[in-house]
Design a protein around this motif. Structure first.
Motif, short mmCIF file in Angstrom:
data_model
loop_
_atom_site.label_atom_id
_atom_site.label_comp_id
_atom_site.label_asym_id
_atom_site.label_seq_id
_atom_site.Cartn_x
_atom_site.Cartn_y
_atom_site.Cartn_z
N LEU A 93 -1.30 9.43 -6.97
CA LEU A 93 -1.62 8.04 -6.65
C LEU A 93 -2.40 7.40 -7.79
O LEU A 93 -2.12 6.25 -8.17
N ASP A 94 -3.37 8.12 -8.35
CA ASP A 94 -4.15 7.58 -9.47
C ASP A 94 -3.25 7.28 -10.66
O ASP A 94 -3.42 6.26 -11.35
N ILE A 100 3.24 8.73 0.00
CA ILE A 100 1.83 9.11 0.03
C ILE A 100 1.10 8.38 1.15
O ILE A 100 0.29 8.97 1.88
N ALA A 101 1.41 7.09 1.33
CA ALA A 101 0.77 6.31 2.40
C ALA A 101 1.10 6.91 3.76
O ALA A 101 0.24 7.03 4.64
N GLU A 102 2.37 7.31 3.95
CA GLU A 102 2.78 7.90 5.22
C GLU A 102 2.07 9.24 5.45
O GLU A 102 1.64 9.54 6.58
N LYS A 103 1.97 10.03 4.42
CA LYS A 103 1.32 11.34 4.56
C LYS A 103 -0.16 11.20 4.87
O LYS A 103 -0.70 11.88 5.77
N THR A 114 0.23 -4.25 0.85
CA THR A 114 1.41 -3.47 0.48
C THR A 114 1.22 -1.99 0.80
O THR A 114 0.14 -1.56 1.21
N GLU A 115 2.28 -1.23 0.58
CA GLU A 115 2.20 0.22 0.75
C GLU A 115 1.11 0.81 -0.13
O GLU A 115 0.43 1.77 0.25
N THR A 116 0.92 0.23 -1.31
CA THR A 116 -0.13 0.71 -2.22
C THR A 116 -1.51 0.51 -1.61
O THR A 116 -2.36 1.41 -1.66
N ALA A 168 -6.28 2.81 0.75
CA ALA A 168 -7.24 2.72 1.85
C ALA A 168 -7.30 4.03 2.63
O ALA A 168 -8.40 4.49 3.00
N MET A 169 -6.16 4.64 2.89
CA MET A 169 -6.14 5.91 3.62
C MET A 169 -6.83 7.02 2.84
O MET A 169 -7.54 7.85 3.40
#
Length: 258
Positions: free
Chosen positions: A27-28, A55-58, A176-178, A183-184
């Motif tokens: 992600l970084d 990654i957002a879903e996980k 957005t998904e990002t 945030a997660m």
């Protein structure tokens, strides 16, 4: 006579991440480079891709609530959402490929990874002849006080990558998904697993959105919009007309309009 353009003329250096790396590292790297997805490799062999959406879903999955983000590896989110080409092929082969895949991997004659091409790379060189007109897509809005859990459910169920955030009929920003992935990650780092379910239900869209809203007028020059996308490291720009939201232009919608 027009000079023939080859894939090697538009490809970029491959942005890779090891299959064994942590998803926080992936992600970084996406945030630093603006590349999405990354190429996942294992012992220098391409095994798939890893995207911000995955990654957002996980990170948002309840079954992973007891895990800190650094305990989750890229291998758990690898997808096979790519195809491959060779550098000396004509660039025109990329258009239908990038209309289907998010990423095209470039191999040399020995099948070694040489480069990559994304929608962002292609639109630096080629843009729709009719400007933004055929690249504008519908965009949905969401209220700033809506809960993030509801946002995530809409994204997952309806395959929606972004919403323009509104409050009292004003456009505040975009989510957005990002934004969800970041945030997660921060949420799971800061909140104890026993309290996550309760706390996450109280998180609002306005807490994670990107603001203020970056938008362009419907009459904007397409080259200027592409430059804005790369300068701001964003993949989509909402379009307005007479002060009202008219849609959104994305890197991929620009490729579809070619």
């Amino acid at each position: 006579m027009t000079k023939e353009v080859f894939i090697k003329d538009v490809m970029a250096k491959p942005a890779t991440i090891a299959k064994s790396a942590k998803i926080t590292e992936a992600l970084d790297k996406m945030l630093d480079t603006g590349v999405d997805p990354l190429i996942a490799v294992n012992n220098n062999t391409v095994v798939g891709t890893v995207s911000r959406q995955a990654i957002a879903e996980k990170l948002g999955s309840k079954q992973n609530s007891g895990l800190v983000p650094t305990a989750i590896h890229v291998a758990s989110v690898v997808e096979e959402d790519f195809t491959s080409v060779y550098p000396d092929e004509n660039v025109n082969v990329l258009i239908p490929l990038l209309q289907k895949y998010k990423l095209v991997v470039v191999y040399d004659a020995d099948h070694k990874l040489l480069g990559q091409v994304t929608a962002g790379d292609l639109i630096k060189k080629f843009q729709p002849a009719d400007g933004l007109k055929s690249a504008i897509e519908n965009v949905l809005t969401i209220e700033a006080d809506e809960r993030v859990v509801h946002l995530r459910r809409r994204m997952l169920d309806d395959h929606i990558a972004r919403f323009v955030v509104t409050e009292h009929e004003k456009y505040l920003g975009i989510v957005t998904e990002t934004d969800v992935a970041v945030a997660m990650r921060e949420f799971r780092k800061q909140v104890d697993g026993n309290h996550q379910d309760h706390r996450i239900r109280n998180m609002l869209v306005k807490d994670i959105m990107s603001a203020p809203l970056i938008s362009v007028d419907r009459a904007a020059n397409v080259a200027d919009v592409v430059t804005l996308m790369h300068k701001k490291n964003i993949s989509a720009v909402p379009v307005t007309e007479n002060g009202k939201l008219a849609g959104v232009v994305t890197r991929r919608s620009l490729v579809h309009a070619l």
